[in-house]
Motif scaffolding. Structure first.
Motif, short mmCIF file in Angstrom:
data_model
loop_
_atom_site.label_atom_id
_atom_site.label_comp_id
_atom_site.label_asym_id
_atom_site.label_seq_id
_atom_site.Cartn_x
_atom_site.Cartn_y
_atom_site.Cartn_z
N ARG A 76 0.81 -1.22 0.00
CA ARG A 76 0.00 0.00 0.00
C ARG A 76 0.85 1.27 0.00
N ARG A 77 2.13 1.15 0.23
CA ARG A 77 2.97 2.34 0.25
C ARG A 77 3.16 2.97 -1.13
N ASP A 78 2.63 2.31 -2.15
CA ASP A 78 2.60 2.93 -3.47
C ASP A 78 1.63 4.10 -3.52
N ASP A 79 0.69 4.13 -2.58
CA ASP A 79 -0.26 5.25 -2.48
C ASP A 79 0.45 6.43 -1.83
N PRO A 80 0.59 7.57 -2.52
CA PRO A 80 1.37 8.70 -1.98
C PRO A 80 0.87 9.20 -0.62
N ALA A 81 -0.46 9.30 -0.45
CA ALA A 81 -1.00 9.81 0.81
C ALA A 81 -0.69 8.85 1.96
N PHE A 82 -0.86 7.57 1.71
CA PHE A 82 -0.57 6.57 2.74
C PHE A 82 0.91 6.56 3.06
N ASN A 83 1.73 6.61 2.03
CA ASN A 83 3.17 6.60 2.25
C ASN A 83 3.63 7.82 3.04
N GLU A 84 3.00 8.95 2.80
CA GLU A 84 3.36 10.17 3.54
C GLU A 84 2.99 10.03 5.01
N MET A 85 1.84 9.39 5.29
CA MET A 85 1.46 9.16 6.68
C MET A 85 2.47 8.26 7.38
N ILE A 86 2.86 7.18 6.72
CA ILE A 86 3.84 6.26 7.29
C ILE A 86 5.18 6.96 7.49
N PHE A 87 5.59 7.72 6.49
CA PHE A 87 6.87 8.44 6.57
C PHE A 87 6.85 9.43 7.72
N GLY A 88 5.73 10.15 7.87
CA GLY A 88 5.62 11.10 8.97
C GLY A 88 5.67 10.41 10.32
N ALA A 89 5.02 9.25 10.41
CA ALA A 89 5.06 8.50 11.67
C ALA A 89 6.47 8.01 11.98
N MET A 90 7.18 7.59 10.95
CA MET A 90 8.56 7.14 11.15
C MET A 90 9.44 8.28 11.66
N ARG A 91 9.23 9.45 11.09
CA ARG A 91 10.01 10.61 11.54
C ARG A 91 9.69 10.94 12.99
N ALA A 92 8.42 10.85 13.35
CA ALA A 92 8.04 11.14 14.73
C ALA A 92 8.64 10.11 15.69
N MET A 93 8.65 8.86 15.26
CA MET A 93 9.22 7.82 16.12
C MET A 93 10.72 7.99 16.30
N ALA A 94 11.35 8.58 15.31
CA ALA A 94 12.79 8.84 15.42
C ALA A 94 13.07 10.13 16.17
N GLY A 95 12.01 10.84 16.61
CA GLY A 95 12.19 12.06 17.37
C GLY A 95 12.47 13.28 16.53
N ARG A 96 12.17 13.19 15.23
CA ARG A 96 12.40 14.32 14.34
C ARG A 96 11.05 14.98 14.03
N ASP A 97 11.05 16.29 13.87
CA ASP A 97 9.82 17.02 13.50
C ASP A 97 9.45 16.67 12.08
N GLU A 98 8.15 16.63 11.84
CA GLU A 98 7.66 16.36 10.46
C GLU A 98 7.81 17.60 9.60
#
Length: 216
Positions: free
Chosen positions: A194-216
């Motif tokens: 499902r990460r081929d969907d840009p909106a979904f991939n952006e949500m996952i990417f944003g969550a990954m950044r948050a989990m790494a302690g970086r601002d979105e």
């Protein structure tokens, strides 16, 4: 469900490693508190009776023993067909699962905390609530119902974040959610697709950044 923010779980992987060592150290002692009665000469009927007494599903026991549920049920119907090697695997798997249910698990609590935080974000993306996801059974199987699909996709995405972003193993996630390891593996694959969907991939990417302690 308590509110947990993703930046708070950026150190989950390190903590999981830290608590796993003492968890293993007391594994032998924890068997005494399971109440499980498994003799070395127990056959499949006795093993299944203990499985039911410990409230462990056939699917969970089969997965732990690295066999299919269909194979387990086939052996139950024909007890004479169970080899000594298979019986040993099943006894060992049942002991492991009973121990996990009886012993306090800081890693499981950590996984629960991480999953709650991830699910808040993924549920919001799909327009549902964490409570609705919890009320929707993952064992129901695929359905055309839009609400069920949204809850299922939110759950899968949260599993993906806990595994990939927080570094928590698939077996721990399966134990928390009452799923088989195979079901968790399929969820991870579905999310990757499902990460081929840009909106979904952006949500996952944003969550990954948050989990790494970086601002979105």
């Amino acid at each position: 469900m308590s509110s947990v923010t993703l930046p708070e779980i950026s150190a989950l992987g390190e903590f999981a490693v830290a608590v796993s060592a003492p968890q293993q150290a007391v594994a032998g002692d924890s068997l005494r508190s399971t109440g499980i009665k498994l003799s070395a000469d127990f056959g499949i009927a006795e093993i299944d009776a203990e499985r039911r007494r410990c409230s462990i599903s056939q699917e969970r026991l089969a997965a732990e023993a690295c066999i299919t549920p269909a194979w387990y049920r086939r052996v139950l119907r024909r007890p004479g067909g169970a080899s000594p090697v298979l019986l040993h695997k099943l006894r060992r798997a049942l002991r492991s699962l009973a121990r996990a249910k009886a012993a306090p698990s800081p890693v499981l609590e950590l996984t629960r905390w991480a999953y709650a935080g991830a699910l808040e974000r993924t549920a919001r993306f799909y327009g549902v609530t964490p409570e609705q996801v919890a009320e929707t059974s993952p064992q129901r199987g695929a359905t055309a119902d839009a609400h069920w699909r949204a809850c299922s996709h939110a759950r899968q995405a949260a599993i993906y974040l806990v595994n990939t972003g927080a570094g928590i193993g698939q077996a721990k996630i399966a134990a928390l959610l009452g799923l088989t390891p195979a079901a968790v593996c399929l969820a991870l694959k579905d999310v990757e697709d499902r990460r081929d969907d840009p909106a979904f991939n952006e949500m996952i990417f944003g969550a990954m950044r948050a989990m790494a302690g970086r601002d979105e």
